[in-house]
Design a protein around this motif. Structure first.
Motif, mmCIF file in Angstrom:
data_model
loop_
_atom_site.group_PDB
_atom_site.id
_atom_site.type_symbol
_atom_site.label_atom_id
_atom_site.label_comp_id
_atom_site.label_asym_id
_atom_site.label_seq_id
_atom_site.Cartn_x
_atom_site.Cartn_y
_atom_site.Cartn_z
ATOM 1 N N LYS A 43 -6.338 13.476 12.113
ATOM 2 C CA LYS A 43 -7.042 14.518 13.039
ATOM 3 C C LYS A 43 -6.692 15.048 14.376
ATOM 4 O O LYS A 43 -5.761 15.829 15.073
ATOM 5 N N ALA A 44 -6.018 13.429 14.974
ATOM 6 C CA ALA A 44 -5.541 13.597 16.121
ATOM 7 C C ALA A 44 -4.374 13.930 16.402
ATOM 8 O O ALA A 44 -3.632 13.605 18.069
ATOM 9 N N ASN A 45 -3.339 13.940 15.453
ATOM 10 C CA ASN A 45 -1.492 13.680 15.622
ATOM 11 C C ASN A 45 -1.061 15.528 14.633
ATOM 12 O O ASN A 45 -1.195 14.726 13.563
ATOM 13 N N PRO A 46 -1.846 16.416 14.737
ATOM 14 C CA PRO A 46 -1.452 17.154 14.431
ATOM 15 C C PRO A 46 -0.399 17.408 13.903
ATOM 16 O O PRO A 46 0.521 18.614 12.906
ATOM 17 N N ARG A 47 0.941 17.398 14.311
ATOM 18 C CA ARG A 47 2.745 17.040 13.767
ATOM 19 C C ARG A 47 2.489 15.104 13.056
ATOM 20 O O ARG A 47 3.531 14.936 12.998
ATOM 21 N N LEU A 48 2.093 15.517 12.426
ATOM 22 C CA LEU A 48 2.436 13.868 11.982
ATOM 23 C C LEU A 48 1.673 14.450 10.265
ATOM 24 O O LEU A 48 0.695 15.265 9.608
ATOM 25 N N ILE A 49 2.588 14.568 9.085
ATOM 26 C CA ILE A 49 2.059 14.543 7.912
ATOM 27 C C ILE A 49 2.273 13.110 7.367
ATOM 28 O O ILE A 49 3.252 12.140 7.702
ATOM 29 N N TYR A 50 0.719 12.689 6.946
ATOM 30 C CA TYR A 50 0.761 11.785 5.710
ATOM 31 C C TYR A 50 0.795 11.347 4.727
ATOM 32 O O TYR A 50 0.345 11.714 3.989
ATOM 33 N N VAL A 51 1.712 10.071 3.867
ATOM 34 C CA VAL A 51 1.950 10.642 2.133
ATOM 35 C C VAL A 51 1.778 9.350 1.576
ATOM 36 O O VAL A 51 2.360 8.557 1.736
ATOM 37 N N THR A 52 1.686 9.290 0.194
ATOM 38 C CA THR A 52 0.995 8.108 -0.145
ATOM 39 C C THR A 52 1.133 8.030 -1.464
ATOM 40 O O THR A 52 1.266 9.182 -1.765
ATOM 41 N N VAL A 53 0.427 7.191 -2.257
ATOM 42 C CA VAL A 53 0.685 7.359 -3.527
ATOM 43 C C VAL A 53 -0.484 7.485 -4.579
ATOM 44 O O VAL A 53 -1.468 7.415 -4.097
ATOM 45 N N ALA A 54 -0.442 8.124 -5.712
ATOM 46 C CA ALA A 54 -1.672 8.411 -6.480
ATOM 47 C C ALA A 54 -2.137 7.132 -7.053
ATOM 48 O O ALA A 54 -3.876 6.977 -7.841
ATOM 49 N N GLY A 55 -1.086 6.027 -6.882
ATOM 50 C CA GLY A 55 -1.301 4.404 -7.299
ATOM 51 C C GLY A 55 -1.221 4.700 -9.410
ATOM 52 O O GLY A 55 -0.961 5.701 -10.302
ATOM 53 N N ASN A 56 -0.931 3.372 -9.767
ATOM 54 C CA ASN A 56 -0.373 3.215 -10.564
ATOM 55 C C ASN A 56 -1.657 2.297 -11.934
ATOM 56 O O ASN A 56 -1.144 1.777 -12.508
ATOM 57 N N PHE A 57 -2.487 3.522 -12.266
ATOM 58 C CA PHE A 57 -3.905 2.258 -12.724
ATOM 59 C C PHE A 57 -4.590 3.349 -13.616
ATOM 60 O O PHE A 57 -5.172 3.385 -14.230
ATOM 61 N N ALA A 58 -3.232 4.207 -14.217
ATOM 62 C CA ALA A 58 -3.786 5.036 -14.962
ATOM 63 C C ALA A 58 -3.796 4.184 -17.026
ATOM 64 O O ALA A 58 -4.639 4.510 -17.632
ATOM 65 N N PRO A 59 -3.776 3.274 -17.071
ATOM 66 C CA PRO A 59 -3.663 2.412 -18.494
ATOM 67 C C PRO A 59 -4.866 1.436 -18.812
ATOM 68 O O PRO A 59 -5.272 1.515 -20.429
ATOM 69 N N ASP A 88 1.575 5.207 -16.673
ATOM 70 C CA ASP A 88 1.075 4.363 -15.212
ATOM 71 C C ASP A 88 0.191 5.433 -14.118
ATOM 72 O O ASP A 88 -0.288 4.882 -13.137
ATOM 73 N N SER A 89 0.966 6.885 -14.234
ATOM 74 C CA SER A 89 0.666 7.660 -12.948
ATOM 75 C C SER A 89 -0.686 7.917 -13.120
ATOM 76 O O SER A 89 -1.638 8.638 -14.376
ATOM 77 N N SER A 90 -2.069 7.301 -11.602
ATOM 78 C CA SER A 90 -3.158 7.818 -11.274
ATOM 79 C C SER A 90 -3.543 9.054 -11.977
ATOM 80 O O SER A 90 -2.488 9.869 -11.592
ATOM 81 N N HIS A 91 -5.149 9.829 -12.274
ATOM 82 C CA HIS A 91 -4.829 11.306 -12.659
ATOM 83 C C HIS A 91 -6.280 11.319 -11.697
ATOM 84 O O HIS A 91 -7.186 10.685 -11.056
#
Length: 460
Positions: free
Chosen positions: A161-177, A341-344
């Motif tokens: 919210k404070a940084n409109p010129r920032l994009i944050y990328v993260t993982v879904a996780g490896n917990f599907a199984p 393993d990719s989380s849904h």
């Protein structure tokens, strides 16, 4: 994971680390370990055809460590990187290599996440203060709520919210199984005023065969408010032959604590071992709850019960924040099926308002080539390998179209993805496989008037 302490003051960022050009003892193997994901997400096309390589964009990575970054640089896999906190291990090194393969002109930063959610927040803050336009992590915190936003999710939301010129990328996780989510259902009596969870059809235990080098790490949460849990559950691990208790997690929930239990068990013998995991409810059984259980440290093939292998709704934490780009992983060969393993998604949120969040957002390849510096696995597995592909493409696109807003750039990436699974967004693939070339063309078409105006001025 360990954290190496160190201080960084504003205005005195460490200089990028690089290798000495005089070092002749190490042979270069530039491009030998280039991620094949560069071709699969079409980032090579826009870089080679249009020269789009991330120039002017700063990309920060947060992971366990980048200890062997000098080796990666000396062999030509990486160029300069601002290492603000080195950490332990080399997942960060591998992630930086993928981003560099895709966006070689981007300015790269690294900060180790540390050993807690607080040190992770410090990493985010430091990278934001360094001017990073894109931040990519591969982290999840099992001490954060599964069924509501915790302080990490709230913090990431406030930073965006404070940084409109920032994009944050993260993982879904490896917990599907190895994931279970379901309502409380009264099963067998366990002890005085204690009842076991009936997972499915009278089954009151998760049956696990442990190999000698494996351990059980089980985390249970339920939908009482965080910090105000009024229903008391325990986790019990037993020997199914004798009933002997091998390990327990029995925090007391009394209205002032978290809905959280966490059990760890390391087998002591040299042979495989059969164990049973149960959820025990203490006291009354009338009030319903949604229970969510993750098991780690065990091969899914060693778990007998199908109910413990439900990938649905296995995304949680800051990966569930709406404005975060949450990345699942697909195999690096057609038809690009989702990794086992990719989380849904979707994500169930119970407080303060019961809702669903539509995650993941997009997918990228896993099991891709990296240098293996520091004996890191090559090929690089998991959603941790997928996320930096997305970060690299975002750097490419934002360098080519710097006036595009964060929201427009994200929507173009989603809109232009190669649809996989059910038509449109779905809870397995999100919007599909990242397609940098189509994203570039869509952004170019949307910005044609600006280019045409510039050409008219030059010709007049």
């Amino acid at each position: 994971m360990l954290y190496l302490t160190g201080s960084v003051t504003a205005g005195s960022l460490p200089q990028p680390t690089n290798h000495s050009p005089e070092d002749t003892t190490i042979a270069t193997n530039i491009d030998e370990h280039k991620t094949q994901g560069d071709i699969l997400v079409r980032s090579n096309g826009i870089r080679e055809t249009f020269g789009v390589a991330g120039k002017g964009i700063k990309v920060g990575v947060i992971a366990n460590g980048a200890q062997s970054i000098n080796i990666s640089q000396k062999t030509g896999e990486l160029s300069a990187v601002h290492v603000l906190s080195e950490g332990t291990g080399d997942e960060g090194t591998a992630m930086l290599e993928i981003i560099h393969d895709i966006a070689p002109d981007a300015e790269l930063y690294f900060y180790a996440y540390g050993s807690s959610s607080d040190t992770f927040k410090t990493a985010v803050t430091t990278l934001v203060n360094a001017g990073c336009n894109v931040i990519c992590d591969d982290l999840y915190f099992f001490r954060q709520p599964f069924l509501q936003d915790g302080d990490v999710a709230d913090y990431i939301r406030s930073v965006l919210k404070a940084n409109p010129r920032l994009i944050y990328v993260t993982v879904a996780g490896n917990f599907a199984p190895l994931h279970y989510q379901g309502p409380w259902k009264t099963g067998l009596s366990y002890g005085k005023n204690q009842t076991l969870q009936d997972f499915a059809g009278g089954a009151c235990a998760v049956n696990i065969t442990l190999l000698p080098d494996e351990r059980v790490i089980a985390t249970l949460q339920w939908d009482d408010p965080w910090g105000n849990s009024f229903t008391d559950y325990d986790l019990i691990l037993t020997d199914p032959r004798t009933g002997a208790v091998l390990a327990t997690s029995n925090f007391t929930q009394n209205g002032t604590t978290d809905p959280f239990e966490h059990l760890v068990y390391d087998p002591s013998g040299p042979n495989s071992e059969k164990v049973s995991l149960q959820i025990v409810r203490n006291g009354q059984t009338a009030t319903p709850n949604i229970l969510e259980l993750f098991i780690r440290g065990v091969d899914a093939k060693g778990v007998d019960n199908a109910f413990m292998k439900d990938p649905t709704d296995s995304i949680f934490g800051h990966a569930a924040v709406e404005d975060v780009v949450t990345v699942g992983s697909v195999e690096p060969v057609p038809p690009f099926t989702i990794s086992p393993d990719s989380s849904h998604g979707p994500v169930t949120i119970r407080y303060p308002v019961s809702t669903k969040r539509w995650k993941p957002d997009i997918c990228a390849p896993t099991n891709v080539n990296v240098s293996g510096a520091g004996n890191f696995p090559n090929p690089f597995p998991g959603t941790s390998a997928a996320a930096p592909h997305v970060a690299g493409v975002i750097a490419q696109l934002w360098s080519a179209f710097p006036d595009v807003s964060r929201d427009e750039l994200k929507q173009v990436i989603y809109q232009s993805a190669d649809d996989l699974g059910a038509p449109g967004w779905d809870e397995i693939y999100g919007y599909g496989l990242l397609n940098a070339e189509r994203s570039y063309r869509l952004l170019f078409d949307k910005n044609k008037p600006a280019y045409n105006t510039s050409e008219a001025i030059l010709k007049s």
